[in-house]
Design an enzyme around this catalytic site. Structure first.
Site, short mmCIF file in Angstrom:
data_model
loop_
_atom_site.label_atom_id
_atom_site.label_comp_id
_atom_site.label_asym_id
_atom_site.label_seq_id
_atom_site.Cartn_x
_atom_site.Cartn_y
_atom_site.Cartn_z
N ASP A 339 0.84 -1.20 0.00
CA ASP A 339 0.00 0.00 0.00
C ASP A 339 0.88 1.26 0.00
O ASP A 339 2.10 1.17 0.20
CB ASP A 339 -0.87 -0.07 1.28
CG ASP A 339 -1.98 0.96 1.34
OD1 ASP A 339 -2.23 1.65 0.33
OD2 ASP A 339 -2.60 1.08 2.41
N GLU A 342 2.84 5.22 -3.81
CA GLU A 342 2.93 6.22 -4.91
C GLU A 342 4.26 6.96 -4.87
O GLU A 342 4.77 7.28 -5.95
CB GLU A 342 1.76 7.20 -4.81
CG GLU A 342 0.39 6.56 -5.04
CD GLU A 342 -0.06 5.64 -3.90
OE1 GLU A 342 0.35 5.91 -2.75
OE2 GLU A 342 -0.77 4.67 -4.16
N ASP A 452 -8.75 3.34 -3.12
CA ASP A 452 -9.85 3.80 -2.25
C ASP A 452 -11.04 4.34 -3.03
O ASP A 452 -11.27 5.55 -3.10
CB ASP A 452 -9.34 4.86 -1.28
CG ASP A 452 -8.24 4.33 -0.39
OD1 ASP A 452 -8.03 3.10 -0.37
OD2 ASP A 452 -7.58 5.14 0.29
O1 MIG Z 1 -4.04 6.19 4.28
O2 MIG Z 1 -4.11 0.99 5.59
O3 MIG Z 1 -5.81 2.14 0.05
O4 MIG Z 1 -7.00 0.02 1.42
O5 MIG Z 1 -7.30 0.30 4.20
C1 MIG Z 1 -4.83 5.06 4.18
C2 MIG Z 1 -5.25 1.78 5.63
C3 MIG Z 1 -3.97 3.84 4.09
C4 MIG Z 1 -5.03 3.04 2.09
C5 MIG Z 1 -5.46 1.82 1.36
C6 MIG Z 1 -6.62 1.19 2.09
C7 MIG Z 1 -6.20 0.85 3.49
C8 MIG Z 1 -5.71 2.11 4.21
N1 MIG Z 1 -4.62 2.71 3.45
#
Ligand code: MIG
Length: 667
Positions: A339, A342, A452
């Site tokens: 996650d 980017e 998201d």
């Molecule tokens: O700033 O880990 O896209 O699936 O639940 C949010 C918490 C960070 C973004 C991910 C999302 C996840 C969430 N993460």
């Protein structure tokens, strides 16, 4: 009209010899032409896997201006432009301005230009011939596809340091295959990763996860995966576990495995700055973090607070971070979702100082309307600020490169760090891996989820349109947060979404902290949900078989109708019916309170209206337009004549499905 097709091959052509492994389908792919042009001094991205000599000059049909950093061509009114993978809007990308610059933006609205992923592939389909264009430039690239001028396609670059690959073929399928030969074959996940998965940002302890498993078991709803979101970590430190909430990871993993359930942790790139935290100290000592101009590590704030970013573009740092996954795989974890890569930046001290200075200035004067807007603008400029992405550098094995120039490579190399480490440390083992951000090349190591989204009907439709585009670019293992991540879902939206996601390789129900709980057992019609998930499991032999075939043949698993029915005019503009594999078409319902929908058929087809794997009715529909009733708990599958749909007896886990014991519905 373009005379004679979009890309006349006028130049010296480098021919990549190909032999079709897809003889079964009789696809006539004996060779494909790929020409490479080069502008400026491109970064070596490793997006491609074959080396094609550079051809001098400009691609045929395009006007290139290195001074303006643009390349332009006209589009005839009936040219369709496909590609760009996961982004906003339709399957046909005409009529908008898209920007490749991976962004952590949870507002996936039509007015946006970028989402998390950047796949710089365009396919121009002119019916008689097709042309593919891959822009290998990991910096910011704009694709103005009939936005400024409705008939003009303009690609503009921030720095025009790019390799441009032009692919020609008779059909979009041929371009897709050529592109995959150029960039490598797609990742194939373990078979169990085709099961259903439950996730939620908010599961805090092993007991929370046990409870999810228990409630699914209670209702006999099949499930293979439960996800661990960031709360499992000790203060959001990557590759750690909170000792109280997850006291015995190996024990817990094996307990869940004994129930046939894989637990899949979330992994973030930022390493928390905390003296005594071994990973942080090791990375610092070895110099593996991204640095600013002055040689000091870049510090940014994300979930753990202040972090440094591992320099995944450096092969040693990549290896180092990749090896850390062993902490998890040694505990028998066999799946990961990467996650925030980017990379997302909540703030940096530098940006905060600028914002505070601006606010102080405002405070010293009396607030007027313009001051008020300035105030809001300052606050909105804190996270993911472009200046922060210009602030740091990568050591690409000896070459110092500013992050902004290679922004879209960051997530690719995080995925690669994991994928290469699995190959090195867990040989022969199949490990599930998917990422939020991506760039071409990452498709060789893992899949993606679309980030998201919201619990909106329009985002179910967006998901439907994103899937074929992702498939074109090689990201076959993909899917969206089923039911929607942000905002509150409803039972009917969840049911319709399940009815679509049951065809996507990655099938995961995930939602955000603070939103309505949406595990399937939270709703009233749990029998309907069970029937739908059972139908997915009954379809797994077909879904998995078609997926693997697509991956091995460098083809697509989900395709736009126009890719298949080449001479059908109507299908050139139908984006809410899709081909899944070679044998079936789907027509999902994506509007609230709809009790049916229109479906167009180019040939007579057998329509199956499933309520469950063993409760369905069927009817042969003639070619043409039909209004078809589809109750809330029903799924439509159309079988092509001459094809057949295999169905297994569903099981509670993928591993328990008997792939030999199939019944067939003939088309
Ligand atoms: O700033 O880990 O896209 O699936 O639940 C949010 C918490 C960070 C973004 C991910 C999302 C996840 C969430 N993460």
């Amino acid at each position: 009209m373009n005379n004679g097709g979009i890309c006349d091959i006028l130049k010296t052509i480098y021919t990549v010899a190909m032999t079709s492994s897809d003889t079964e389908k009789g696809r006539t792919m004996s060779e494909t032409n790929i020409i490479r042009y080069r502008y400026g001094n491109p970064i070596k991205t490793d997006a491609t896997v074959i080396d094609i000599p550079v051809t001098q000059g400009d691609p045929s049909g395009w006007t290139v201006s290195t001074a303006d950093r643009t390349m332009t061509r006209t589009m005839s009114p009936d040219t369709i432009v496909y590609g760009l993978g996961e982004t906003v809007r339709g399957i046909n990308k005409r009529g908008w301005l898209y920007t490749s610059y991976n962004a952590d933006d949870p507002h996936h609205e039509e007015g946006k230009h970028s989402l998390y992923a950047s796949q710089n592939l365009l396919i121009l389909d002119d019916i008689k011939s097709c042309c593919g264009l891959f822009v290998d430039d990991p910096g910011r690239v704009n694709f103005d596809i009939g936005y400024t001028d409705i008939d003009t396609l303009t690609i503009s670059f921030e720095d025009m340091d790019a390799d441009i690959y032009v692919m020609t073929g008779k059909t979009p399928d041929e371009i897709v295959t050529a592109f995959r030969r150029l960039t490598g074959s797609s990742y194939i996940p373990p078979k169990w990763a085709f099961g259903y998965g439950q996730s939620r940002w908010g599961y805090k302890s092993d007991d929370d996860i046990r409870e999810v498993a228990r409630r699914y078991a209670e209702l006999n709803i099949p499930i293979d995966m439960i996800y661990m979101d960031i709360d499992y970590m000790d203060n959001y430190k990557v590759f750690t576990l909170d000792p109280e909430r997850f006291p015995d990871l190996p024990g817990f993993v094996s307990e869940m495995k004994s129930q046939g359930i894989h637990v899949i942790p979330n992994t973030d790139p930022g390493v928390k700055i905390e003296p005594g935290y071994d990973i942080y100290e090791e990375g610092l000592e070895k110099g593996y973090y991204c640095k600013k101009k002055d040689g000091e590590e870049l510090t940014a704030a994300v979930w753990p607070g202040k972090v440094h970013f591992p320099d995944f573009l450096n092969s040693e740092a990549r290896k180092w971070f990749g090896d850390k996954y062993r902490i998890m795989t040694d505990a028998d974890i066999d799946g990961f979702w990467n996650d925030m890569n980017e990379p997302a930046i909540f703030y940096t001290e530098e940006t905060l100082s600028r914002v505070y200075a601006g606010l102080d200035e405002l405070r010293s004067t009396e607030m007027d309307i313009w001051g008020f807007f300035k105030f809001k603008e300052l606050l909105d400029s804190i996270d993911n600020n472009p200046e922060d992405y210009r602030r740091f550098y990568h050591d690409m094995d000896g070459t110092l490169v500013n992050h902004n120039r290679v922004h879209n490579l960051y997530s690719f190399n995080m995925t690669r760090a994991a994928g290469e480490a699995f190959a090195r440390n867990n040989p022969g083992q199949e490990i599930l891996l998917f990422s939020r951000a991506s760039y071409t090349g990452a498709h060789r190591y893992g899949g993606v989820w679309t980030g998201d989204n919201m619990s909106w009907w329009s985002h179910l439709l967006l998901n439907i349109k994103q899937m074929p585009s992702l498939n074109m670019t090689g990201f076959l293992y993909s899917g969206a947060d089923t039911g929607g991540f942000g905002a509150d879902t409803t039972e009917d939206l969840m049911m319709r979404w399940v009815e679509f996601s049951m065809f996507t390789p990655l099938f995961r129900n995930h939602s955000a902290l603070g939103t309505r709980e949406q595990e399937l057992y939270r709703f009233k019609r749990t029998d309907d949900f069970r029937h739908l998930i059972e139908l997915r499991y009954a379809l797994i032999p077909y879904i998995y078989g078609e997926f693997v075939r697509a991956a091995r043949n460098d083809g697509m698993y989900i395709r736009p109708m126009a890719f298949v029915y080449r001479d059908n005019e109507r299908f050139r503009s139908i984006e809410d019916q899709l081909m899944v594999g070679d044998s079936i078409m789907i027509a999902p319902v994506y509007e609230q309170n709809a009790v049916g929908r229109y479906v167009y058929l180019a040939e007579d087809m057998r329509m199956i209206r499933f309520r469950s794997f063993d409760d369905y009715d069927e009817e042969v529909l003639k070619a043409g337009d039909h209004y078809v009733p589809v109750a809330l708990n029903e799924v439509l599958i159309f079988i092509r004549p001459g094809h057949r749909l295999p169905l297994a007896k569903p099981a509670l886990r993928v591993g328990d499905i008997d792939f030999e014991d199939l019944t067939y519905i003939e088309g």
